[in-house]
Design a protein around this motif. Structure first.
Motif, PDB file in Angstrom:
ATOM      1  N   MET A  61       0.849  -1.184   0.000  1.00 28.50           N
ATOM      2  CA  MET A  61       0.000   0.000   0.000  1.00 28.50           C
ATOM      3  C   MET A  61       0.886   1.236   0.000  1.00 28.50           C
ATOM      4  N   VAL A  62       0.431   2.277  -0.648  1.00 25.47           N
ATOM      5  CA  VAL A  62       1.088   3.577  -0.567  1.00 25.47           C
ATOM      6  C   VAL A  62       0.711   4.152   0.793  1.00 25.47           C
ATOM      7  N   VAL A  63       1.683   4.705   1.508  1.00 22.89           N
ATOM      8  CA  VAL A  63       1.428   5.276   2.826  1.00 22.89           C
ATOM      9  C   VAL A  63       1.732   6.771   2.770  1.00 22.89           C
ATOM     10  N   ALA A  64       0.743   7.566   3.176  1.00 20.46           N
ATOM     11  CA  ALA A  64       0.882   9.020   3.098  1.00 20.46           C
ATOM     12  C   ALA A  64       0.531   9.661   4.443  1.00 20.46           C
ATOM     13  N   ALA A  65       1.199  10.766   4.737  1.00 16.27           N
ATOM     14  CA  ALA A  65       0.914  11.563   5.935  1.00 16.27           C
ATOM     15  C   ALA A  65       0.230  12.851   5.501  1.00 16.27           C
ATOM     16  N   ALA A  66      -0.795  13.233   6.263  1.00 10.69           N
ATOM     17  CA  ALA A  66      -1.520  14.477   5.993  1.00 10.69           C
ATOM     18  C   ALA A  66      -1.605  15.240   7.308  1.00 10.69           C
ATOM     19  N   SER A  67      -0.766  16.253   7.453  1.00  9.55           N
ATOM     20  CA  SER A  67      -0.722  16.984   8.722  1.00  9.55           C
ATOM     21  C   SER A  67      -0.762  18.485   8.498  1.00  9.55           C
ATOM     22  N   ARG A  68      -1.664  19.137   9.218  1.00 14.82           N
ATOM     23  CA  ARG A  68      -1.746  20.595   9.226  1.00 14.82           C
ATOM     24  C   ARG A  68      -1.012  21.031  10.491  1.00 14.82           C
ATOM     25  N   THR A  69       0.038  21.824  10.318  1.00 16.30           N
ATOM     26  CA  THR A  69       0.859  22.181  11.474  1.00 16.30           C
ATOM     27  C   THR A  69       1.463  23.567  11.309  1.00 16.30           C
ATOM     28  N   PRO A  70       1.519  24.328  12.386  1.00 19.31           N
ATOM     29  CA  PRO A  70       2.216  25.614  12.309  1.00 19.31           C
ATOM     30  C   PRO A  70       3.739  25.449  12.395  1.00 19.31           C
ATOM     31  N   THR A  71       4.196  24.217  12.676  1.00 19.53           N
ATOM     32  CA  THR A  71       5.640  23.962  12.818  1.00 19.53           C
ATOM     33  C   THR A  71       6.072  22.741  12.000  1.00 19.53           C
ATOM     34  N   PRO A  72       6.020  22.836  10.666  1.00 25.38           N
ATOM     35  CA  PRO A  72       6.416  21.675   9.857  1.00 25.38           C
ATOM     36  C   PRO A  72       7.858  21.246  10.090  1.00 25.38           C
TER      37      PRO A  72
ATOM     38  N   GLN B 176      11.136   7.525   6.441  1.00 22.95           N
ATOM     39  CA  GLN B 176      11.422   6.462   5.473  1.00 22.95           C
ATOM     40  C   GLN B 176      10.229   5.552   5.234  1.00 22.95           C
ATOM     41  N   ARG B 177       9.204   5.685   6.048  1.00 22.62           N
ATOM     42  CA  ARG B 177       8.041   4.799   5.949  1.00 22.62           C
ATOM     43  C   ARG B 177       6.897   5.406   5.131  1.00 22.62           C
ATOM     44  N   PHE B 178       6.993   6.671   4.816  1.00 27.20           N
ATOM     45  CA  PHE B 178       5.918   7.339   4.074  1.00 27.20           C
ATOM     46  C   PHE B 178       6.348   7.573   2.633  1.00 27.20           C
ATOM     47  N   ASP B 179       5.454   7.245   1.711  1.00 30.36           N
ATOM     48  CA  ASP B 179       5.696   7.479   0.288  1.00 30.36           C
ATOM     49  C   ASP B 179       5.390   8.921  -0.084  1.00 30.36           C
ATOM     50  N   ASN B 180       4.492   9.542   0.665  1.00 27.21           N
ATOM     51  CA  ASN B 180       4.103  10.921   0.395  1.00 27.21           C
ATOM     52  C   ASN B 180       3.835  11.599   1.731  1.00 27.21           C
ATOM     53  N   ILE B 181       4.430  12.769   1.917  1.00 30.22           N
ATOM     54  CA  ILE B 181       4.270  13.507   3.167  1.00 30.22           C
ATOM     55  C   ILE B 181       3.749  14.901   2.851  1.00 30.22           C
ATOM     56  N   GLN B 182       2.550  15.184   3.357  1.00 32.77           N
ATOM     57  CA  GLN B 182       1.934  16.490   3.172  1.00 32.77           C
ATOM     58  C   GLN B 182       1.910  17.202   4.520  1.00 32.77           C
ATOM     59  N   LEU B 183       2.917  18.025   4.770  1.00 33.06           N
ATOM     60  CA  LEU B 183       2.986  18.848   5.981  1.00 33.06           C
ATOM     61  C   LEU B 183       2.716  20.273   5.529  1.00 33.06           C
ATOM     62  N   ILE B 184       1.489  20.686   5.676  1.00 32.82           N
ATOM     63  CA  ILE B 184       1.103  21.992   5.166  1.00 32.82           C
ATOM     64  C   ILE B 184       0.977  22.956   6.331  1.00 32.82           C
TER      65      ILE B 184
END
Length: 187
Positions: A75-86, A100-108
């Motif tokens: 499975m593709v593993v992705a992070a989706a995090s809204r943070t004031p401190t990326p 290393q475990r996430f294929d896509n990291i969205q730290l917005i």
């Protein structure tokens, strides 16, 4: 619902990974993409309470093994995090071996963790994950501790599951997500 939140040994983590792998093998239909929030879903804290040089507190005890089992099942593993401190989130992910475990990291970045006008998961994170992975929303299984995020992302067609901030991503919630995903696919 309650999950076991005691500190896990490496053999216990291995057991959780085996149990998560069993759940994936038994699932009627597997999602192509696992998407997880980080704060209060993978770990029990907000990153903005720390600085990048701090040692990260522990993760929820079953989260890493579930992520690893999903990766093992391709499975593709992705992070989706809204943070004031990326920068803190990135540092903690690296220190915990999550980067290393996430294929896509969205730290917005957001003005603060509850900024209602920017970095919304339904308008930013998930569309970015869809574009990066090439998978449609109905191929995704999303876990988050905030009801508003779960409701908004569900409207995209993503199977979305509310996680208890007391226990985070655990086997019981993961099982519920897989069952909900299969039911949603049958419609």
């Amino acid at each position: 619902r309650s999950c076991n939140c005691r500190a896990k040994t490496s053999s216990a983590e291995s057991t959780v990974m085996q149990q998560a792998s069993q759940l994936l093998q038994q699932a009627a239909i597997l999602p192509k993409v696992l998407v997880v929030d980080l704060d209060y879903t993978v770990w029990p804290y907000w990153c903005e309470m720390y600085s990048p040089g701090d040692d990260p507190p522990a993760m929820y005890p079953e989260a890493m093994a579930i992520i690893d089992a999903c990766r093992q099942h391709k499975m593709v593993v992705a992070a989706a995090s809204r943070t004031p401190t990326p920068e803190v989130t990135r540092a903690f992910m690296q220190k915990l071996g999550l980067d290393q475990r996430f294929d896509n990291i969205q730290l917005i970045p957001a003005a603060n963790g509850y900024d209602a006008h920017s970095a919304q998961k339904d308008r930013c994170h998930l569309p970015n994950i869809k574009a990066a992975t090439g998978y449609e929303y109905d191929a995704m299984l999303f876990f988050d501790d905030e009801r508003g995020n779960v409701e908004k992302v569900s409207q995209l067609g993503v199977c979305s599951v509310l996680v208890s901030s007391h226990v985070g991503l655990c086997l019981q919630t993961f099982r519920e997500g897989l069952v909900k995903y299969a039911a949603q696919q049958r419609r």
